[in-house]
Enzyme design. Structure first.
Site: not given
Ligand code: FPP
Length: 261
Positions: A32, A80
């Site tokens: 996250d 998501n």
């Molecule tokens: C949450 O951060 C993250 C996600 C929903 C996506 C996670 C994906 C990756 C780290 C890349 C994955 C890589 C592969 C190879 C599939 P957020 O966007 O919710 O962050 P925030 O809470 O700060 O908005």
């Protein structure tokens, strides 16, 4: 032999010696903070996901070197899809970007790719990238890199209940024979047995929630919440979090040896 890691306190660094006999067998991570990492740099949110993908590479190699058996990463949840289409599209393109460049290193590190989730609902290109990576790493017998993609813990339990109900309806299973093992065997983590349940669950970015991740499987997991945003999460942070795990006293509902006397 393990390298010594540095544990970072508020103002000081102290050396951390991990106990190599107490490395968690299965580590699950809620990655996250990508969006906030980008926002802090006045970049679009997707820049955080791109950097987050680089973190996935480093943490995969570090976990494999430490002797972790299964690393489960929450890459995309069933919830998501509610994000803006451009962000969803970017996230759906990440697996092909990731595997296109990283499969040789996975093979070099003897890491086998696995996927968990409602993969049939993913765009064909995403699905194909994951299936190709599974195929290309199928001979590897080291750590399993398990991507949770279009995964949700409640949906997983619903699917398991439906499969069990079908067996009961067909007369193949008696309701009184349903136990914890029956349920575990119908979950998506069944293929990871004997490491189906994470010993350690880490969530980055300071949020302290489970967000529909592995609801059944974390019954006895140790939970570690760290303030580090996922794109900044480094192998030293993983070592610190494993160190927290190693200091915990896991009793599984029982007592300590001394308390039994
Ligand atoms: C949450 O951060 C993250 C996600 C929903 C996506 C996670 C994906 C990756 C780290 C890349 C994955 C890589 C592969 C190879 C599939 P957020 O966007 O919710 O962050 P925030 O809470 O700060 O908005």
């Amino acid at each position: 032999m393990f390298e010594k890691f540095f544990k970072t306190n508020a103002n000081q660094q102290e050396e951390v010696d991990l106990d190599e006999n107490k490395i968690p067998t299965h580590i699950a991570i809620i990655m996250d903070g990508n969006g906030r990492w980008a926002q802090k740099r006045h970049l679009p949110r997707v820049a955080g996901h791109k950097q987050g993908m680089e973190t996935v590479k480093e943490i995969t190699k570090a976990a494999s070197k430490l002797g972790v058996k299964v690393l489960t990463l929450y890459a995309f949840s069933t919830e998501n899809w509610k994000r803006p289409a451009a962000e969803v599209n970017f996230l759906m393109d990440l697996p092909s970007k990731f595997f296109d460049t990283f499969v040789p290193e996975l093979v070099e590190n003897n890491v086998k790719v696995n996927v968990m989730g409602y993969v049939d609902q993913l765009p064909p290109k995403t699905r194909q990238a994951v299936f190709d990576a599974i195929e290309d790493t199928k001979e590897c017998d080291g750590m399993i890199l398990n991507f949770a993609l279009n995964y949700g813990g409640q949906a997983e339990i619903v699917s398991a209940m439906q499969a069990i109900a079908e067996k009961v309806k067909a007369g193949a299973l008696q309701p009184e024979d349903i136990d914890e093992q029956t349920i575990s065997q119908h979950l998506m983590t069944n293929t990871l047995a004997p490491y189906a349940n994470p010993e350690l669950l880490i969530r980055t970015s300071g949020e302290e929630r489970i967000s529909n991740f592995l609801l059944w499987q974390i019954a006895y997991s140790e939970l570690v919440f760290t303030d580090v945003l996922w794109p900044d999460y480094a192998p030293a942070n993983l070592a610190e979090d494993i160190y927290q795990f190693q200091k915990r006293n896991r009793r599984f509902g029982g007592l300590n040896k001394e308390e039994e006397k």
